[in-house]
Design an enzyme around this catalytic site. Structure first.
Site, short mmCIF file in Angstrom:
data_model
loop_
_atom_site.label_atom_id
_atom_site.label_comp_id
_atom_site.label_asym_id
_atom_site.label_seq_id
_atom_site.Cartn_x
_atom_site.Cartn_y
_atom_site.Cartn_z
N ASN A 11 13.30 0.09 33.30
CA ASN A 11 12.88 -0.43 34.60
C ASN A 11 11.46 0.10 34.86
O ASN A 11 11.30 1.25 35.24
CB ASN A 11 13.87 0.05 35.67
CG ASN A 11 13.48 -0.42 37.05
OD1 ASN A 11 12.53 -1.18 37.22
ND2 ASN A 11 14.21 0.04 38.06
N LYS A 13 9.47 -0.68 37.10
CA LYS A 13 9.15 -0.62 38.53
C LYS A 13 7.74 -1.18 38.78
O LYS A 13 7.31 -2.07 38.05
CB LYS A 13 9.32 0.81 39.07
CG LYS A 13 10.71 1.37 38.72
CD LYS A 13 11.09 2.59 39.47
CE LYS A 13 12.46 3.05 39.01
NZ LYS A 13 12.99 4.16 39.79
N HIS A 95 19.12 -2.73 43.13
CA HIS A 95 18.56 -1.41 42.80
C HIS A 95 18.44 -0.58 44.09
O HIS A 95 18.16 -1.14 45.16
CB HIS A 95 17.19 -1.57 42.13
CG HIS A 95 16.68 -0.26 41.61
ND1 HIS A 95 16.01 0.63 42.39
CD2 HIS A 95 16.81 0.32 40.39
CE1 HIS A 95 15.72 1.72 41.67
NE2 HIS A 95 16.20 1.55 40.44
N GLU A 97 16.17 1.18 45.24
CA GLU A 97 14.90 1.03 45.98
C GLU A 97 14.91 -0.27 46.80
O GLU A 97 14.33 -0.34 47.88
CB GLU A 97 13.72 1.10 44.99
CG GLU A 97 13.48 2.55 44.58
CD GLU A 97 13.08 2.74 43.13
OE1 GLU A 97 12.52 1.82 42.52
OE2 GLU A 97 13.35 3.85 42.60
N GLU A 165 23.87 4.25 39.49
CA GLU A 165 22.66 5.05 39.66
C GLU A 165 22.75 5.86 40.94
O GLU A 165 22.44 5.35 42.02
CB GLU A 165 21.43 4.13 39.74
CG GLU A 165 21.22 3.29 38.51
CD GLU A 165 19.76 2.87 38.38
OE1 GLU A 165 19.12 3.33 37.44
OE2 GLU A 165 19.28 2.12 39.25
N GLY A 171 14.43 9.24 39.82
CA GLY A 171 13.04 9.68 39.95
C GLY A 171 12.90 11.12 40.42
O GLY A 171 11.82 11.55 40.79
N SER A 211 17.00 9.61 36.12
CA SER A 211 16.35 10.69 35.37
C SER A 211 16.89 10.86 33.96
O SER A 211 17.05 11.98 33.47
CB SER A 211 16.43 12.01 36.16
OG SER A 211 15.77 11.88 37.40
P1 PGA Z 1 14.39 7.12 36.77
O1 PGA Z 1 14.73 5.69 37.44
O2 PGA Z 1 14.83 7.04 35.34
O3 PGA Z 1 12.90 7.27 36.92
O4 PGA Z 1 15.15 8.15 37.54
C1 PGA Z 1 15.92 5.02 37.13
C2 PGA Z 1 16.00 3.73 37.90
O5 PGA Z 1 15.53 3.70 39.05
O6 PGA Z 1 16.51 2.73 37.40
#
Ligand code: PGA
Length: 248
Positions: A11, A13, A95, A97, A165, A171, A211
């Site tokens: 992803n 982003k 997601h 976000e 998640e 993140g 992460s």
């Molecule tokens: P990250 O993000 O690996 O940076 O924690 C995962 C995601 O948001 O899908």
């Protein structure tokens, strides 16, 4: 029953530009990737076309979001039809976000899932609890409610990957432990068994996101109900290849 194949999504982003994405695509396209792993990269929508033409065809391409309608007066949105027109076959929906930065409701996410599937896209549908919810002991309740709305809108489970998640792990550098991930994945699979069917519970891939790195992916991947990963930060780095090959 065939074993569930491993699935790794990157992803990206809202990151990258044409130059850096070209570099990333060249290295991924040239990399030695475990053929048993299905790999899909989710690009910013303005780059979908570029990414589909630049990435090796072993790697699928996803959008990071879409709207619930095919076309119309929805300024700033993109439709599954447009995503397909750019050559991409997947979309990430729900997601955290989208849920927590942009305030998308379960209901809207459900409508998007229904429309994306009806339009012929495959969907990575995301669920996950926030830190406070985990501390309050409501993780199961939260992820079951999110999964319920998704399930009500799924017409073909063979086109769906479920991503667990935990929001507190995204993140933050705080990965769920393999035991924590396995516990929720196992419960989600049991939920699918009780509420959808044995066949769906056995066949749907439940992937972990939050992460994931080259350093922690192998232990996570060894858990029986962890069928892959959704990777944010590390998907922009060379270590993404190690994550794809976590089961090699
Ligand atoms: P990250 O993000 O690996 O940076 O924690 C995962 C995601 O948001 O899908």
């Amino acid at each position: 029953m065939a074993p569930r194949g491993f699935f790794v999504g990157g992803n990206w982003k809202m990151n990258g530009d044409k130059e850096s994405l070209q570099r990333l695509m060249s290295s991924l396209s040239a990399a030695s990737l475990d053929e048993r792993t299905e790999v899909v990269c989710a690009a910013p929508s303005v780059y979908l076309d570029l990414v589909r033409s630049g990435l090796d065809l072993r790697i699928g391409v996803a959008a990071q979001n879409c709207y619930k309608e095919a076309k119309g007066a929805f300024t700033g949105e993109i439709s599954p039809a447009m995503i397909k027109d750019c050559g991409a076959d997947w979309v990430i929906l729900g997601h955290s976000e989208r849920r927590h930065v942009f305030g998308e409701s379960d209901e809207l996410i459900g409508q998007k899932v229904a429309h994306a599937l009806a339009s012929g896209l495959a969907v990575v549908a995301c669920v996950g609890e926030q830190l406070q919810q985990r501390e309050d002991g409501t993780t199961e309740e939260v992820v079951y409610a999110q999964t319920q709305v998704i399930a009500e809108n799924v017409t073909d489970w063979s086109k769906v990957v479920l991503a667990y998640e935990p929001v507190w792990a995204i993140g933050t550098g705080k990965t769920a432990s393999p035991e924590q991930a396995q516990e929720v994945h196992e419960k989600l699979r049991a939920w699918l068994r009780a509420n959808v069917s044995d066949d769906v519970a056995d066949s749907v891939r439940i992937i972990y996101g939050g992460s994931v790195t080259a350093a922690n992916c192998r232990e996570l991947a060894s858990q029986g109900d962890v069928d892959g990963f959704l990777v944010g930060g590390a998907s922009l780095k060379p270590e993404f290849v190690d994550i794809i090959n976590a089961r090699a």
